[in-house]
Design a protein around this motif. Structure first.
Motif: not given
Length: 291
Positions: A87-115
């Motif tokens: 899924t694109s969620g899998d690729l998103t997780r990889l992008a998050i892991e690459e930026r793990i030391d940075r602060i993220v702002h999330h836009i989206g519903p609570p059901r997507d938080m498993p990312i």
């Protein structure tokens, strides 16, 4: 087949099955409509697997593949219909892991938080964030992009990169057509913002799916032995063409209204004419996924 070759109208997957060892199959609009599963589609993929083929579901769902598998269980899609989910969620997780030391702002519903499950992520406001992950609308049945315009403008002032966890513009849910994260990402891009698209039609998700499929087969699968199945020209078909693989378009999906297909109608010459006018074209098309 080239992007401008005339597509072939086929009655079902059976006529194509022997040409391919691996299928990349879209989920929403092909296997289910967000309310119920399409039994004929699951049957077709199960039969393909029974003949020795492999099936990797490739979805722009902004959630990990494991979460999509659980959702498919709920819809009644049998596990016999597929080998793996990417899924694109899998690729998103990889992008998050690459930026793990940075602060993220999330836009989206609570059901997507498993990312973010299992990741040591720091969340913040637009003013605090180093980048943004957009997975969709908080309320896709009522909101429009304009509701997010002030937030996008604030992001643009800070030159924040957006990771789009679902590049789809719209999705079918029952009889409704609803906006997806891709709509917000496109608006941000049009404002001059930088966007990383985690899913179809972009290459990384196809590379991952091919690696997974080849791993399942125990050998490298050549692109000419891969078929992408999907219902959206902009993502499924354009992505397949760009990646250099064949595609089967499902006409009674996201474009059904645009094609003028009503319940009980059959795929006819006007569908062929519509497909012929598109900037990219599938190798073949059919009404619904069936054997």
């Amino acid at each position: 087949m080239t992007a401008l070759s005339r597509p072939l109208h086929v009655e079902g997957l059976q006529s194509l099955a022997d040409r391919y060892d691996l299928i990349f199959c879209d989920v929403w609009g092909v296997l289910h409509n967000g309310v119920k599963a399409y039994e004929a589609a699951s049957d077709a993929l199960t039969r393909f697997r029974d003949k020795g083929g492999r099936v990797v579901l490739v979805s722009n769902a902004p959630r990990p593949g494991s979460a999509v598998g659980a959702q498919l269980d709920g819809f009644g899609v049998p596990r016999t219909a597929y080998d793996a989910v990417v899924t694109s969620g899998d690729l998103t997780r990889l992008a998050i892991e690459e930026r793990i030391d940075r602060i993220v702002h999330h836009i989206g519903p609570p059901r997507d938080m498993p990312i973010y499950n299992g990741l040591d992520v720091r969340f913040g406001s637009v003013e605090e964030a180093d980048y943004v992950v957009c997975s969709g609308f908080d309320n896709d049945e009522e909101e429009t992009v304009e509701d997010y315009r002030p937030q996008l403008e604030a992001m643009r002032r800070r030159n924040l990169t957006m990771v789009c966890a679902n590049p789809d513009l719209i999705v079918e849910r029952g009889h409704m057509i609803l906006p997806c994260a891709g709509t917000i990402a496109l608006a941000y891009e049009e404002m001059g913002g930088e966007v990383f698209y985690a899913g179809k039609p972009h290459r990384p998700v196809y590379e991952r799916a091919l690696a997974v499929g080849s791993g399942l087969a125990g050998r490298a699968i050549a692109k000419e032995r891969v078929l992408a199945v999907g219902d959206a020209i902009r993502t499924d078909i354009a992505g397949a063409v760009a990646f250099g693989i064949d595609s089967l378009m499902i006409a009674r999906g996201i474009h059904a209204k645009e094609l003028g297909l009503h319940e009980g109608d059959l795929v006819s010459d006007h569908v062929q004419d519509w497909v012929d006018r598109q900037p990219v074209r599938p190798t073949s098309f059919t009404e619904v996924l069936s054997w």
